[in-house]
Write a protein that holds these residues in place. Sequence first.
Motif, mmCIF file in Angstrom:
data_model
loop_
_atom_site.group_PDB
_atom_site.id
_atom_site.type_symbol
_atom_site.label_atom_id
_atom_site.label_comp_id
_atom_site.label_asym_id
_atom_site.label_seq_id
_atom_site.Cartn_x
_atom_site.Cartn_y
_atom_site.Cartn_z
ATOM 1 N N UNK A 247 0.837 -1.273 -0.096
ATOM 2 C CA UNK A 247 -0.096 0.193 -0.066
ATOM 3 C C UNK A 247 0.743 1.235 -0.139
ATOM 4 N N UNK A 248 2.163 1.212 0.024
ATOM 5 C CA UNK A 248 2.930 2.489 0.175
ATOM 6 C C UNK A 248 3.214 3.029 -1.343
ATOM 7 N N UNK A 249 2.621 4.263 -1.530
ATOM 8 C CA UNK A 249 2.830 4.813 -2.819
ATOM 9 C C UNK A 249 1.863 4.755 -3.840
ATOM 10 N N UNK A 250 0.487 4.263 -3.356
ATOM 11 C CA UNK A 250 -0.292 4.184 -4.391
ATOM 12 C C UNK A 250 -1.035 5.408 -4.851
ATOM 13 N N UNK A 251 -1.976 5.727 -6.111
ATOM 14 C CA UNK A 251 -2.772 6.926 -6.472
ATOM 15 C C UNK A 251 -4.027 6.330 -6.486
ATOM 16 N N UNK A 252 -4.850 7.066 -5.805
ATOM 17 C CA UNK A 252 -6.279 6.559 -5.682
ATOM 18 C C UNK A 252 -6.787 5.483 -5.542
ATOM 19 N N UNK A 253 -5.857 4.758 -4.824
ATOM 20 C CA UNK A 253 -5.996 3.174 -4.500
ATOM 21 C C UNK A 253 -5.669 2.466 -5.657
ATOM 22 N N UNK A 254 -4.773 3.031 -6.521
ATOM 23 C CA UNK A 254 -4.145 2.144 -7.569
ATOM 24 C C UNK A 254 -2.848 1.968 -7.726
ATOM 25 N N UNK A 255 -2.237 0.894 -7.788
ATOM 26 C CA UNK A 255 -0.504 0.834 -7.823
ATOM 27 C C UNK A 255 -0.079 1.810 -8.763
ATOM 28 N N UNK A 256 1.103 2.385 -8.287
ATOM 29 C CA UNK A 256 1.769 3.524 -9.329
ATOM 30 C C UNK A 256 1.908 2.966 -10.729
ATOM 31 N N UNK A 257 2.366 1.825 -10.967
ATOM 32 C CA UNK A 257 2.705 1.407 -12.375
ATOM 33 C C UNK A 257 1.468 1.124 -13.075
ATOM 34 N N UNK A 258 0.383 0.688 -12.352
ATOM 35 C CA UNK A 258 -1.059 0.420 -13.213
ATOM 36 C C UNK A 258 -1.460 1.798 -13.351
ATOM 37 N N UNK A 260 0.165 4.833 -13.962
ATOM 38 C CA UNK A 260 0.870 5.155 -15.144
ATOM 39 C C UNK A 260 0.443 4.657 -16.528
ATOM 40 N N UNK A 261 0.110 3.543 -16.551
ATOM 41 C CA UNK A 261 -0.399 2.836 -17.783
ATOM 42 C C UNK A 261 -1.893 2.799 -17.966
ATOM 43 N N UNK A 262 -2.430 3.833 -17.171
ATOM 44 C CA UNK A 262 -3.792 4.031 -17.540
ATOM 45 C C UNK A 262 -5.130 3.452 -16.523
ATOM 46 N N UNK A 263 -4.701 2.358 -15.674
ATOM 47 C CA UNK A 263 -5.769 1.945 -14.692
ATOM 48 C C UNK A 263 -6.307 3.027 -13.895
ATOM 49 N N UNK A 265 -9.371 1.964 -12.121
ATOM 50 C CA UNK A 265 -10.550 1.133 -11.203
ATOM 51 C C UNK A 265 -9.628 0.559 -10.087
ATOM 52 N N UNK A 266 -9.550 0.716 -8.908
ATOM 53 C CA UNK A 266 -8.958 -0.113 -7.573
ATOM 54 C C UNK A 266 -9.229 -1.416 -7.846
ATOM 55 N N UNK A 267 -10.315 -2.051 -8.624
ATOM 56 C CA UNK A 267 -10.458 -3.362 -8.350
ATOM 57 C C UNK A 267 -9.469 -4.100 -9.531
ATOM 58 N N UNK A 268 -9.070 -3.437 -10.444
ATOM 59 C CA UNK A 268 -7.931 -3.707 -11.473
ATOM 60 C C UNK A 268 -6.591 -3.585 -10.922
ATOM 61 N N UNK A 269 -6.288 -3.389 -9.963
ATOM 62 C CA UNK A 269 -4.932 -3.141 -9.281
ATOM 63 C C UNK A 269 -4.914 -3.850 -7.938
ATOM 64 N N UNK A 270 -3.854 -4.398 -7.499
ATOM 65 C CA UNK A 270 -3.338 -5.062 -6.517
ATOM 66 C C UNK A 270 -2.228 -4.224 -5.559
ATOM 67 N N UNK A 271 -2.823 -3.802 -4.524
ATOM 68 C CA UNK A 271 -1.894 -2.994 -3.691
ATOM 69 C C UNK A 271 -1.036 -3.726 -2.432
ATOM 70 N N UNK A 272 -1.220 -5.141 -2.644
ATOM 71 C CA UNK A 272 -0.577 -6.169 -1.831
ATOM 72 C C UNK A 272 -0.022 -7.338 -2.620
#
Length: 304
Positions: A247-258, A260-263, A265-272
Amino acid sequence: MENVFEADANRSEIAATVTRDGYAVVHDAVDAGTVAAVAADLQPHLDAAHTGHEEFMGSLTKRFGALVAKSTAVQALIMHPTVLAVADHALLPSCAAYRLHYTGVMHLEPGERQQVLHRDTSVYPFANPCPALTVATMWAITDFTRSNGGTRICPGSHKWASDRVPTRSDVVAAEMPAGSVLMYVGNVIHGGGSNRSDHSRTGVALHYSLGWLRQEENQYLAVSPELARTLPDRLQELLGYALGSSHLGFVDHVAPRDYLHGVRDPSESDLSPAGISDRVDGLERFHVSHTARGPARHYDVNTD
């Protein structure tokens, strides 16, 4: 100078040496073609750069940063396997991931005076000795000699108390041919030498820091998102487009690399993601017993 290795030396041995003594030099870590490519990328920026205007940075030194945005060839230095092995060994005991902390050129013109000795980690309020906070590299784009301003370091000073003042006998100069690299932990006392030669000395400084510390150079402004999307995955991670912990460094509950590449929706990203919790649980923890006020230390030691 001790702790000098050849390019084919065992990386684990080099990494252990840096952790033990604070530094190591690897001769000819990259070939002449890579050095020439880096130099060619940097030349237009050197031509446009001004020499310094204050004592610490040097009145006859050209400096500039944001090298990821200015040089494709420098990526080979940033992601050099030996350098990353040293950073792994020094930094990963204290963080789940580390970051690219600073990228810059130090170009010393003839007549430049020696820089005051200092620790890079003085930007953080940790007294010395302390665990490694950063790992620094200085790549020789031209030959480094004692007479042209080769970096001066105090071996073992990462283990000194903050109030110990170095003497002339504590200081050694890094002499190495172009294509070589000096690696040291950030709390080693060091500084640029004086250039008493007739030629400029050019070095590329690339530093790495614990993933939970703020980077000295703001990589998110130094490298545009448009450029960052085109970079190799590992370089994206080093810039900061990866979780520094669960969870360290997320953006609007989305992982930063996701993100960066346009994701979006938090349900499409894994913060752990798998494995990161185990890495965090296994970290060595800092223990702070007290605080004390005090300035960052600079040491004006004449070694000419």
